[in-house]
Design a protein around this motif. Structure first.
Motif, PDB file in Angstrom:
ATOM      1  N   PRO A  36       0.828  -1.207   0.000  1.00 21.20           N
ATOM      2  CA  PRO A  36       0.000   0.000   0.000  1.00 21.20           C
ATOM      3  C   PRO A  36       0.864   1.259   0.000  1.00 21.20           C
ATOM      4  CG  PRO A  36      -0.814  -1.579   1.613  1.00 21.20           C
ATOM      5  CD  PRO A  36       0.486  -2.131   1.096  1.00 21.20           C
ATOM      6  N   GLY A  37       0.494   2.206  -0.851  1.00 21.17           N
ATOM      7  CA  GLY A  37       1.223   3.478  -0.893  1.00 21.17           C
ATOM      8  C   GLY A  37       2.396   3.472  -1.849  1.00 21.17           C
ATOM      9  N   LEU A  38       2.783   2.278  -2.357  1.00 19.74           N
ATOM     10  CA  LEU A  38       3.883   2.237  -3.333  1.00 19.74           C
ATOM     11  C   LEU A  38       3.316   1.808  -4.688  1.00 19.74           C
ATOM     12  CD1 LEU A  38       6.834   0.544  -1.353  1.00 19.74           C
ATOM     13  CD2 LEU A  38       6.335   2.986  -1.674  1.00 19.74           C
ATOM     14  N   PRO A  39       4.015   2.114  -5.806  1.00 19.34           N
ATOM     15  CA  PRO A  39       3.571   1.618  -7.120  1.00 19.34           C
ATOM     16  C   PRO A  39       3.631   0.083  -7.115  1.00 19.34           C
ATOM     17  CG  PRO A  39       5.341   3.250  -7.330  1.00 19.34           C
ATOM     18  CD  PRO A  39       5.240   2.925  -5.882  1.00 19.34           C
ATOM     19  N   PRO A  40       2.959  -0.593  -8.075  1.00 16.61           N
ATOM     20  CA  PRO A  40       2.957  -2.063  -8.100  1.00 16.61           C
ATOM     21  C   PRO A  40       4.374  -2.634  -8.042  1.00 16.61           C
ATOM     22  CG  PRO A  40       1.452  -1.206  -9.741  1.00 16.61           C
ATOM     23  CD  PRO A  40       2.185  -0.026  -9.185  1.00 16.61           C
ATOM     24  N   ILE A  41       4.579  -3.684  -7.241  1.00 18.87           N
ATOM     25  CA  ILE A  41       5.905  -4.324  -7.161  1.00 18.87           C
ATOM     26  C   ILE A  41       5.856  -5.645  -7.935  1.00 18.87           C
ATOM     27  CG2 ILE A  41       6.503  -3.286  -4.960  1.00 18.87           C
ATOM     28  CD1 ILE A  41       5.823  -5.994  -3.649  1.00 18.87           C
ATOM     29  N   TYR A  42       7.008  -6.379  -7.954  1.00 20.90           N
ATOM     30  CA  TYR A  42       7.094  -7.611  -8.739  1.00 20.90           C
ATOM     31  C   TYR A  42       5.875  -8.502  -8.527  1.00 20.90           C
ATOM     32  CZ  TYR A  42       7.636 -12.306  -9.993  1.00 20.90           C
ATOM     33  OH  TYR A  42       7.371 -13.520 -10.526  1.00 20.90           O
ATOM     34  N   GLY A  43       5.338  -8.972  -9.661  1.00 19.07           N
ATOM     35  CA  GLY A  43       4.281  -9.984  -9.593  1.00 19.07           C
ATOM     36  C   GLY A  43       2.903  -9.403  -9.377  1.00 19.07           C
ATOM     37  N   THR A  44       2.807  -8.035  -9.340  1.00 22.90           N
ATOM     38  CA  THR A  44       1.471  -7.461  -9.080  1.00 22.90           C
ATOM     39  C   THR A  44       1.076  -6.432 -10.123  1.00 22.90           C
ATOM     40  OG1 THR A  44       2.383  -5.641  -7.764  1.00 22.90           O
ATOM     41  CG2 THR A  44       1.872  -7.702  -6.593  1.00 22.90           C
ATOM     42  N   GLY A  45       1.988  -6.085 -11.018  1.00 20.91           N
ATOM     43  CA  GLY A  45       1.640  -5.054 -11.996  1.00 20.91           C
ATOM     44  C   GLY A  45       2.067  -5.478 -13.389  1.00 20.91           C
ATOM     45  N   PRO A  46       1.890  -4.626 -14.413  1.00 22.69           N
ATOM     46  CA  PRO A  46       2.164  -5.002 -15.802  1.00 22.69           C
ATOM     47  C   PRO A  46       3.649  -4.981 -16.141  1.00 22.69           C
ATOM     48  CG  PRO A  46       1.450  -2.725 -15.715  1.00 22.69           C
ATOM     49  CD  PRO A  46       1.402  -3.255 -14.301  1.00 22.69           C
ATOM     50  N   SER A  47       4.519  -4.537 -15.192  1.00 22.55           N
ATOM     51  CA  SER A  47       5.898  -4.236 -15.619  1.00 22.55           C
ATOM     52  C   SER A  47       6.616  -5.473 -16.149  1.00 22.55           C
ATOM     53  CB  SER A  47       6.691  -3.663 -14.445  1.00 22.55           C
ATOM     54  OG  SER A  47       6.728  -4.614 -13.389  1.00 22.55           O
ATOM     55  N   THR A  48       6.214  -6.676 -15.712  1.00 24.41           N
ATOM     56  CA  THR A  48       6.934  -7.849 -16.228  1.00 24.41           C
ATOM     57  C   THR A  48       6.142  -8.536 -17.339  1.00 24.41           C
ATOM     58  OG1 THR A  48       5.838  -9.193 -14.577  1.00 24.41           O
ATOM     59  CG2 THR A  48       8.022  -8.376 -14.009  1.00 24.41           C
ATOM     60  N   ASP A  49       5.082  -7.859 -17.825  1.00 22.79           N
ATOM     61  CA  ASP A  49       4.278  -8.516 -18.857  1.00 22.79           C
ATOM     62  C   ASP A  49       4.532  -7.830 -20.201  1.00 22.79           C
ATOM     63  OD1 ASP A  49       0.744  -9.335 -19.303  1.00 22.79           O
ATOM     64  OD2 ASP A  49       2.515  -9.529 -20.591  1.00 22.79           O
ATOM     65  N   GLN A  50       5.471  -8.414 -20.970  1.00 21.18           N
ATOM     66  CA  GLN A  50       5.831  -7.789 -22.257  1.00 21.18           C
ATOM     67  C   GLN A  50       4.602  -7.717 -23.158  1.00 21.18           C
ATOM     68  OE1 GLN A  50       9.238  -9.541 -24.117  1.00 21.18           O
ATOM     69  NE2 GLN A  50       8.950  -8.453 -26.022  1.00 21.18           N
ATOM     70  N   ALA A  51       3.742  -8.739 -23.043  1.00 24.91           N
ATOM     71  CA  ALA A  51       2.559  -8.747 -23.921  1.00 24.91           C
ATOM     72  C   ALA A  51       1.691  -7.516 -23.635  1.00 24.91           C
ATOM     73  CB  ALA A  51       1.760 -10.027 -23.681  1.00 24.91           C
ATOM     74  N   ALA A  52       1.782  -7.046 -22.362  1.00 25.09           N
ATOM     75  CA  ALA A  52       0.975  -5.860 -22.016  1.00 25.09           C
ATOM     76  C   ALA A  52       1.803  -4.599 -22.210  1.00 25.09           C
ATOM     77  CB  ALA A  52       0.523  -5.977 -20.563  1.00 25.09           C
ATOM     78  N   GLY A  53       2.960  -4.802 -22.896  1.00 26.95           N
ATOM     79  CA  GLY A  53       3.788  -3.616 -23.124  1.00 26.95           C
ATOM     80  C   GLY A  53       4.601  -3.242 -21.920  1.00 26.95           C
ATOM     81  N   GLY A  54       4.554  -4.101 -20.909  1.00 27.29           N
ATOM     82  CA  GLY A  54       5.210  -3.733 -19.641  1.00 27.29           C
ATOM     83  C   GLY A  54       6.715  -3.727 -19.736  1.00 27.29           C
ATOM     84  N   MET A  55       7.278  -4.429 -20.721  1.00 25.79           N
ATOM     85  CA  MET A  55       8.746  -4.519 -20.740  1.00 25.79           C
ATOM     86  C   MET A  55       9.343  -3.828 -21.958  1.00 25.79           C
ATOM     87  SD  MET A  55       9.349  -8.412 -19.563  1.00 25.79           S
ATOM     88  CE  MET A  55      11.030  -8.282 -20.138  1.00 25.79           C
ATOM     89  N   VAL A  56       8.508  -3.529 -22.970  1.00 25.88           N
ATOM     90  CA  VAL A  56       9.061  -2.949 -24.196  1.00 25.88           C
ATOM     91  C   VAL A  56       9.262  -1.453 -23.936  1.00 25.88           C
ATOM     92  CG1 VAL A  56       8.787  -2.711 -26.687  1.00 25.88           C
ATOM     93  CG2 VAL A  56       7.751  -4.663 -25.501  1.00 25.88           C
ATOM     94  N   GLN A  57      10.370  -1.158 -23.320  1.00 31.48           N
ATOM     95  CA  GLN A  57      10.644   0.230 -22.917  1.00 31.48           C
ATOM     96  C   GLN A  57      12.032   0.614 -23.415  1.00 31.48           C
ATOM     97  OE1 GLN A  57       8.418   1.751 -20.851  1.00 31.48           O
ATOM     98  NE2 GLN A  57       7.134  -0.026 -20.379  1.00 31.48           N
ATOM     99  N   ALA A  58      12.280   1.892 -23.617  1.00 33.60           N
ATOM    100  CA  ALA A  58      13.627   2.343 -24.009  1.00 33.60           C
ATOM    101  C   ALA A  58      14.588   2.053 -22.859  1.00 33.60           C
ATOM    102  CB  ALA A  58      13.587   3.827 -24.309  1.00 33.60           C
ATOM    103  N   LEU A  59      14.085   2.166 -21.620  1.00 31.66           N
ATOM    104  CA  LEU A  59      14.915   1.886 -20.451  1.00 31.66           C
ATOM    105  C   LEU A  59      14.116   1.016 -19.486  1.00 31.66           C
ATOM    106  CD1 LEU A  59      16.449   5.429 -19.749  1.00 31.66           C
ATOM    107  CD2 LEU A  59      17.657   3.388 -20.600  1.00 31.66           C
ATOM    108  N   PRO A  60      14.780   0.287 -18.599  1.00 31.80           N
ATOM    109  CA  PRO A  60      14.021  -0.546 -17.651  1.00 31.80           C
ATOM    110  C   PRO A  60      13.071   0.293 -16.787  1.00 31.80           C
ATOM    111  CG  PRO A  60      16.359  -1.124 -17.626  1.00 31.80           C
ATOM    112  CD  PRO A  60      16.238   0.110 -18.458  1.00 31.80           C
ATOM    113  N   VAL A  61      11.867  -0.254 -16.553  1.00 28.28           N
ATOM    114  CA  VAL A  61      10.928   0.374 -15.609  1.00 28.28           C
ATOM    115  C   VAL A  61      11.575   0.334 -14.222  1.00 28.28           C
ATOM    116  CG1 VAL A  61       8.725  -0.019 -14.426  1.00 28.28           C
ATOM    117  CG2 VAL A  61       8.882  -0.277 -16.924  1.00 28.28           C
TER     118      VAL A  61
END
Ligand code: CS2
Ligand code: MG
Length: 403
Positions: A153-178
């Protein structure tokens, strides 16, 4: 049977995969997975520049000799890139050997010790309530083992709870690591609350798992392990980075919560002390990272001496090819524990036609010869590689942390 050509196929049907295809002079071919999530092109270069040129003309039946040739012959041993390349070649050669024998791979290894293998799947929520709902839904879908994660609570999504590790959701296709934010202080009291609510909601006849993803110290893990004991977890995964294997002695002195480690390991040496001192209960090595079928067989046989069971890593970035090799090993293995299976995008299933199938909370190998997985190169060509990075994590004060 001579190796006549080797192709490296890079494609992104929802996330990047590196696939090795080995052709022989008897018309048989085999495929292997050599994917290192976020560092794929390093493995491609290693294969194309330093492995393929020295394998053409070699006898495809001599799997062990080729494994040793690539491992010892490099002089610079071990490491994720080298071992993923060796793994991809090894999985493809075992595929060829089983096809040449006209048998499913598990038969070549020693036959079936079970008809299906128990899997676990992931549930992640931004709140405890969300995670509880997700676990109930997985339970109702017939799953017998479920991994549960929750955001702080109070922090942005951490591992396993948000889109950041889901490339299909665009979570990983970034110019730099999230960049994710971490707080051990806020995490430690939260997890026992989650599992209390989960046990209240789903009872005791379902295995519950949790992945701390390398973020604690041994004494913090001892505290968390003790606090989780009333909820009887199947395991607490990757609580501490395991470069210092002896540090797990401190955890063992304080808690009976089972420990699982090993998805980032790539040789038996990474886990030798953890296993021989019985500092862990499950070893998480997987075919694509730990030396292929040859590597898994060596590590799991060693682990069996010390009551340690298998738990092959199996998220979306372990391709259906490596999943096929894993499930055949799982079917044969006497000290099988559990198989992680996160599932794949439809495009991934289309690109990798496979004999293995999910049946509720289990996977079955199917009876196709080899590991039973193929690659449709026309579909692969429709999904070109996209550079993608895994996220990184920082503590609230900006200190770099394990992600
Ligand atoms: C995780 C992995 O499944 C797990 O246990 O640790 O999803 C891990 O985050 C990814 O494989 C990293 O590529
Ligand atoms: Mg993990």
């Amino acid at each position: 049977m001579k190796i006549t050509a080797i192709k490296v196929i890079v494609a992104s049907p929802g996330r990047n995969f590196v696939t090795v295809k080995i052709m022989t002079d008897q018309g048989l071919y085999g495929i292997g997975d050599a994917t290192v999530n976020g560092r794929e092109m390093a493995v491609v270069a290693y294969l194309q520049e330093h492995v393929i040129p020295i394998l053409i003309g070699k006898d495809a039946a001599r799997i062990e000799d080729i494994w040793q040739y690539l491992y010892k012959g490099a002089y610079w041993r071990r490491g994720p890139i080298t071992m993923a390349a060796i793994s991809g070649v090894d999985i493809a050669l075992w595929d060829i050997k089983a096809k040449a024998a006209n048998m499913p791979l598990y038969q070549i290894l020693g036959g079936a010790s079970r008809d299906k293998v128990m899997i676990y799947q992931h549930v992640g929520g931004l709140t405890i309530e969300q995670t509880v709902e997700g676990v109930i839904a997985k339970r109702e879908a017939g799953h017998v083992a479920i991994r549960a994660q929750v955001s702080i609570p109070g922090l942005p999504p951490i591992y396993g709870t948000g889109p950041s590790t889901d490339q299909a959701a665009g979570g990983m296709v970034q110019a730099l690591p999230v960049e994710e934010v971490w707080s051990t202080h806020k995490y430690l009291p939260l997890v026992p609350k989650l599992f209390q609510k989960l046990r209240d909601a789903v009872g005791w006849d379902v295995h519950l798992l949790h992945d701390t993803h390398h973020r604690l110290t041994p004494i913090e893990t001892a505290r968390l392990g003790k606090d989780l004991e009333p909820y009887r977890l199947f395991w607490l995964e990757d609580p501490v980075p395991a470069e210092l294997q002896e540090s797990f002695r401190l955890i063992r002195q304080h808690t009976t919560t089972p420990i699982a480690v090993g998805e980032v390991f790539n040789t038996i040496w990474d886990c030798q002390q953890l296993i021989s001192e019985q500092l862990i209960d499950y070893i998480r090595v997987t075919s694509v990272h730990a030396g292929g079928v040859t590597g898994l067989r060596r590590i799991f046989d060693f682990a069996a001496i010390y009551h340690v069971r298998s738990a092959c890593h199996g998220p979306m970035d372990v391709s259906p090819v490596a999943m096929g090799a894993n499930v055949h090993v799982d079917r044969w293995l006497p000290n099988f524990g559990i198989q992680e299976y996160s599932g794949y995008t439809e495009a991934t299933h289309e690109m990798f036609p496979h004999s293995w199938q999910q049946e509720g909370g289990f996977l079955v190998t199917g009876e196709a010869i080899g590991h039973g997985v193929d690659i449709d190169e026309k579909v692969a060509a429709r999904h070109p590689y996209k550079a993608a990075y895994l996220p990184v994590a920082r503590a609230e004060d900006g200190t770099m942390w394990s992600w």
